[in-house]
Write a protein that holds these residues in place. Sequence first.
Motif, mmCIF file in Angstrom:
data_model
loop_
_atom_site.group_PDB
_atom_site.id
_atom_site.type_symbol
_atom_site.label_atom_id
_atom_site.label_comp_id
_atom_site.label_asym_id
_atom_site.label_seq_id
_atom_site.Cartn_x
_atom_site.Cartn_y
_atom_site.Cartn_z
ATOM 1 N N GLU A 64 0.839 -1.196 0.000
ATOM 2 C CA GLU A 64 0.000 0.000 0.000
ATOM 3 C C GLU A 64 0.873 1.244 0.000
ATOM 4 O O GLU A 64 2.031 1.207 0.413
ATOM 5 C CB GLU A 64 -0.917 0.003 1.229
ATOM 6 N N VAL A 65 0.328 2.345 -0.463
ATOM 7 C CA VAL A 65 1.052 3.613 -0.458
ATOM 8 C C VAL A 65 1.297 4.049 0.983
ATOM 9 O O VAL A 65 0.392 3.990 1.825
ATOM 10 C CB VAL A 65 0.258 4.703 -1.202
ATOM 11 N N GLU A 66 2.539 4.472 1.259
ATOM 12 C CA GLU A 66 2.890 4.964 2.591
ATOM 13 C C GLU A 66 2.957 6.489 2.542
ATOM 14 O O GLU A 66 3.844 7.047 1.908
ATOM 15 C CB GLU A 66 4.231 4.381 3.040
ATOM 16 N N SER A 67 2.027 7.130 3.209
ATOM 17 C CA SER A 67 1.979 8.593 3.177
ATOM 18 C C SER A 67 2.692 9.234 4.366
ATOM 19 O O SER A 67 3.128 10.381 4.293
ATOM 20 C CB SER A 67 0.527 9.081 3.134
ATOM 21 N N ASP A 68 2.803 8.506 5.470
ATOM 22 C CA ASP A 68 3.482 9.037 6.657
ATOM 23 C C ASP A 68 4.982 8.829 6.544
ATOM 24 O O ASP A 68 5.447 7.765 6.115
ATOM 25 C CB ASP A 68 2.962 8.349 7.922
ATOM 26 N N LEU A 69 5.746 9.844 6.936
ATOM 27 C CA LEU A 69 7.194 9.786 6.850
ATOM 28 C C LEU A 69 7.818 9.538 8.215
ATOM 29 O O LEU A 69 7.295 9.972 9.248
ATOM 30 C CB LEU A 69 7.748 11.083 6.266
ATOM 31 N N GLU A 70 8.945 8.848 8.203
ATOM 32 C CA GLU A 70 9.753 8.676 9.405
ATOM 33 C C GLU A 70 10.470 10.003 9.706
ATOM 34 O O GLU A 70 10.517 10.908 8.863
ATOM 35 C CB GLU A 70 10.776 7.563 9.187
ATOM 36 N N PRO A 71 11.031 10.156 10.918
ATOM 37 C CA PRO A 71 11.759 11.401 11.228
ATOM 38 C C PRO A 71 12.847 11.742 10.214
ATOM 39 O O PRO A 71 13.168 12.917 10.013
ATOM 40 C CB PRO A 71 12.363 11.107 12.614
ATOM 41 N N SER A 72 13.394 10.725 9.552
ATOM 42 C CA SER A 72 14.439 10.969 8.543
ATOM 43 C C SER A 72 13.898 11.662 7.303
ATOM 44 O O SER A 72 14.671 12.234 6.513
ATOM 45 C CB SER A 72 15.079 9.646 8.127
ATOM 46 N N GLY A 73 12.575 11.596 7.097
ATOM 47 C CA GLY A 73 11.981 12.106 5.872
ATOM 48 C C GLY A 73 11.726 11.007 4.854
ATOM 49 O O GLY A 73 11.269 11.276 3.735
ATOM 50 N N PRO A 84 14.455 15.577 6.800
ATOM 51 C CA PRO A 84 13.286 15.562 7.679
ATOM 52 C C PRO A 84 12.153 16.420 7.116
ATOM 53 O O PRO A 84 12.378 17.551 6.678
ATOM 54 C CB PRO A 84 13.832 16.142 8.985
ATOM 55 N N GLY A 85 10.969 15.888 7.072
ATOM 56 C CA GLY A 85 9.835 16.603 6.518
ATOM 57 C C GLY A 85 9.643 16.395 5.036
ATOM 58 O O GLY A 85 8.573 16.682 4.494
ATOM 59 N N GLY A 86 10.690 15.896 4.351
ATOM 60 C CA GLY A 86 10.576 15.592 2.931
ATOM 61 C C GLY A 86 10.954 16.761 2.033
ATOM 62 O O GLY A 86 10.969 17.922 2.454
ATOM 63 N N TYR A 87 11.271 16.460 0.783
ATOM 64 C CA TYR A 87 11.592 17.457 -0.229
ATOM 65 C C TYR A 87 10.328 17.897 -0.963
ATOM 66 O O TYR A 87 9.398 17.107 -1.155
ATOM 67 C CB TYR A 87 12.546 16.877 -1.278
ATOM 68 N N ASP A 88 10.299 19.171 -1.381
ATOM 69 C CA ASP A 88 9.249 19.600 -2.300
ATOM 70 C C ASP A 88 9.825 20.311 -3.521
ATOM 71 O O ASP A 88 9.099 20.683 -4.434
ATOM 72 C CB ASP A 88 8.219 20.500 -1.600
ATOM 73 N N THR A 89 11.141 20.496 -3.560
ATOM 74 C CA THR A 89 11.817 21.066 -4.733
ATOM 75 C C THR A 89 13.200 20.427 -4.852
ATOM 76 O O THR A 89 13.653 19.717 -3.950
ATOM 77 C CB THR A 89 12.002 22.598 -4.614
ATOM 78 N N GLY A 90 13.859 20.717 -5.975
ATOM 79 C CA GLY A 90 15.256 20.323 -6.131
ATOM 80 C C GLY A 90 15.484 19.047 -6.906
ATOM 81 O O GLY A 90 16.633 18.683 -7.176
ATOM 82 N N HIS A 91 14.413 18.341 -7.263
ATOM 83 C CA HIS A 91 14.559 17.104 -8.023
ATOM 84 C C HIS A 91 13.652 17.159 -9.244
ATOM 85 O O HIS A 91 12.779 18.012 -9.352
ATOM 86 C CB HIS A 91 14.213 15.892 -7.156
ATOM 87 N N GLY A 92 13.862 16.234 -10.151
ATOM 88 C CA GLY A 92 13.084 16.206 -11.371
ATOM 89 C C GLY A 92 11.614 15.923 -11.126
ATOM 90 O O GLY A 92 11.227 15.373 -10.085
ATOM 91 N N GLU A 93 10.789 16.291 -12.092
ATOM 92 C CA GLU A 93 9.347 16.088 -11.972
ATOM 93 C C GLU A 93 9.029 14.610 -11.762
ATOM 94 O O GLU A 93 9.546 13.738 -12.460
ATOM 95 C CB GLU A 93 8.646 16.590 -13.234
ATOM 96 N N GLY A 94 8.189 14.338 -10.778
ATOM 97 C CA GLY A 94 7.782 12.968 -10.495
ATOM 98 C C GLY A 94 8.817 12.150 -9.752
ATOM 99 O O GLY A 94 8.663 10.930 -9.617
ATOM 100 N N SER A 95 9.868 12.793 -9.245
ATOM 101 C CA SER A 95 10.937 12.062 -8.561
ATOM 102 C C SER A 95 10.426 11.372 -7.304
ATOM 103 O O SER A 95 9.620 11.922 -6.547
ATOM 104 C CB SER A 95 12.068 13.021 -8.190
ATOM 105 N N ALA A 96 10.925 10.168 -7.059
ATOM 106 C CA ALA A 96 10.591 9.438 -5.840
ATOM 107 C C ALA A 96 11.137 10.131 -4.600
ATOM 108 O O ALA A 96 10.694 9.847 -3.481
ATOM 109 C CB ALA A 96 11.128 8.009 -5.926
ATOM 110 N N HIS A 97 12.097 11.054 -4.788
ATOM 111 C CA HIS A 97 12.618 11.809 -3.634
ATOM 112 C C HIS A 97 11.508 12.624 -2.970
ATOM 113 O O HIS A 97 11.517 12.815 -1.751
ATOM 114 C CB HIS A 97 13.746 12.744 -4.087
ATOM 115 N N TYR A 98 10.557 13.115 -3.758
ATOM 116 C CA TYR A 98 9.472 13.919 -3.196
ATOM 117 C C TYR A 98 8.550 13.081 -2.306
ATOM 118 O O TYR A 98 7.906 13.607 -1.403
ATOM 119 C CB TYR A 98 8.651 14.572 -4.309
ATOM 120 N N ASP A 99 8.484 11.781 -2.572
ATOM 121 C CA ASP A 99 7.647 10.891 -1.759
ATOM 122 C C ASP A 99 8.378 10.337 -0.552
ATOM 123 O O ASP A 99 7.783 9.622 0.258
ATOM 124 C CB ASP A 99 7.172 9.698 -2.602
ATOM 125 N N GLY A 100 9.688 10.606 -0.445
ATOM 126 C CA GLY A 100 10.470 9.997 0.629
ATOM 127 C C GLY A 100 10.798 8.544 0.345
ATOM 128 O O GLY A 100 11.081 7.772 1.261
#
Length: 257
Positions: free
Chosen positions: A125-134, A160-176
Amino acid sequence: MAHRTVLPRSRWNGLIIAVGILVVLAVVAVLGARWAARNDILPVSTPWGPDCSVWTGDGQVQLERDQARRATTAAAVQAQGDAAPIEAPDTGDIPDEVMEVLVHGPEEDAGPSLTCRSVKNPDLEVESDLEPSGLTPRGQHLKDGLEEHFSDLSLGGYVPGGYDTGHGEGSAHYDGRAIDIFYRPVNEDNRRAGWIMAHWLIAHAPDYEIDVVIFDDRIWSTYFPSLGWRHYEADPDNEILRHLDHVHVDVQRGQED
């Protein structure tokens, strides 16, 4: 009197054609794998048989998943020397030429030597909650596994808190869901170290629900489980986008409810 059921000629023809197509596809897959092994030195795997294969320079050697796990872990331990945080597993059943290429890489080019066939887990399942690491819980599980098996890692791609910029469109980095493992500066020693890491990730993909690995102008993913490492297109003048200085790995996203 018993009655026999006789298939109409059209159905027999359809069955014969279907079987013929399957045979042709099987032959093409086998010959294609052999051709790729001889001409492109990229390891490939067929849709059947052992999950993993290693290109030794003379041909493909197939490995069961557990063999690939142990072989890549032993290679990582040997490469790290006294700094390795774990002991090497037994590899007595692994051919010497396989261990040689996994530890030292091909003679003329560090490139990929191992691939494994892995598919997406439909039960995630999709994991929407992030660990303290992000990172998502699956991403954190991967990070923990990396730090258990490798010492002195340079990790990034999450905050921590996750990325919202700095990576390519649709990057998995934005999802943590993504981790970058850096090997800087870009040189032959670091390139070979990066391939040891990339091979370890491929061999352990089902254990960490890994989805994509990118390194050194190559990409592996569960989207094409039998094709192994493929060429990765990026700006030829950008070492970061080509993933020359880091191994990118992301875990599977999962399915919406």
